[in-house]
Design a protein around this motif. Structure first.
Motif, PDB file in Angstrom:
ATOM      1  N   PHE A  30      47.416  48.839  46.253  1.00  0.00           N
ATOM      2  CA  PHE A  30      47.895  48.652  44.957  1.00  0.00           C
ATOM      3  C   PHE A  30      49.527  48.881  44.876  1.00  0.00           C
ATOM      4  O   PHE A  30      50.075  48.087  44.037  1.00  0.00           O
ATOM      5  CB  PHE A  30      47.158  49.358  43.879  1.00  0.00           C
ATOM      6  CG  PHE A  30      45.695  48.699  43.780  1.00  0.00           C
ATOM      7  CD1 PHE A  30      45.429  47.652  43.422  1.00  0.00           C
ATOM      8  CD2 PHE A  30      44.587  49.871  44.073  1.00  0.00           C
ATOM      9  CE1 PHE A  30      44.228  47.045  43.201  1.00  0.00           C
ATOM     10  CE2 PHE A  30      43.424  49.136  43.623  1.00  0.00           C
ATOM     11  CZ  PHE A  30      43.294  47.991  43.458  1.00  0.00           C
ATOM     12  N   LEU A  40      45.998  49.735  36.494  1.00  0.00           N
ATOM     13  CA  LEU A  40      44.974  49.804  37.136  1.00  0.00           C
ATOM     14  C   LEU A  40      43.752  50.373  35.880  1.00  0.00           C
ATOM     15  O   LEU A  40      42.860  50.077  36.201  1.00  0.00           O
ATOM     16  CB  LEU A  40      44.986  51.332  37.982  1.00  0.00           C
ATOM     17  CG  LEU A  40      45.908  51.161  39.279  1.00  0.00           C
ATOM     18  CD1 LEU A  40      46.171  52.310  40.032  1.00  0.00           C
ATOM     19  CD2 LEU A  40      44.889  50.053  40.205  1.00  0.00           C
ATOM     20  N   LEU A  60      40.389  54.384  40.143  1.00  0.00           N
ATOM     21  CA  LEU A  60      41.250  53.807  40.594  1.00  0.00           C
ATOM     22  C   LEU A  60      42.651  54.226  40.852  1.00  0.00           C
ATOM     23  O   LEU A  60      43.112  54.761  39.927  1.00  0.00           O
ATOM     24  CB  LEU A  60      41.303  52.163  40.317  1.00  0.00           C
ATOM     25  CG  LEU A  60      39.787  51.536  40.100  1.00  0.00           C
ATOM     26  CD1 LEU A  60      40.013  50.062  39.475  1.00  0.00           C
ATOM     27  CD2 LEU A  60      39.180  51.474  41.291  1.00  0.00           C
TER      28      LEU A  60
END
Length: 87
Positions: A30, A40, A60
């Motif tokens: 990411f 996120l 996450l």
């Protein structure tokens, strides 16, 4: 089902966050996409609605790959493998 969760995450990144599809793959981290904690969190909320699961803040992270995140989310659906039944 991990493949479908992975695909959902990719669709969110390319659709909602307008990240070019050629920059996104299962192994993409990411942070490489400049996806921050707020993005996120927003992705978590979208996944919660689509999958009917609860995703705690911080589950996450920017250091995860898309595939790792999909596995974590998928694990939220799995029954707990602890307790007397797991022994």
């Amino acid at each position: 089902m991990t493949g479908s969760v992975t695909q959902m995450i990719i669709e969110i990144l390319t659709g909602k966050f307008e990240i070019p599809a050629e920059e996104v793959s299962q192994g993409t981290v990411f942070e490489e996409l400049a996806v921050d904690s707020l993005a996120l969190l927003e992705m978590s909320l979208i996944l919660e609605k689509r999958l009917g699961v609860s995703i705690e803040e911080g589950v996450l992270t920017g250091q995860q790959t898309i595939e790792e995140a999909a596995r974590v989310v998928e694990g939220l659906n799995a029954p707990a493998a602890t307790g007397p039944a797991a022994a």
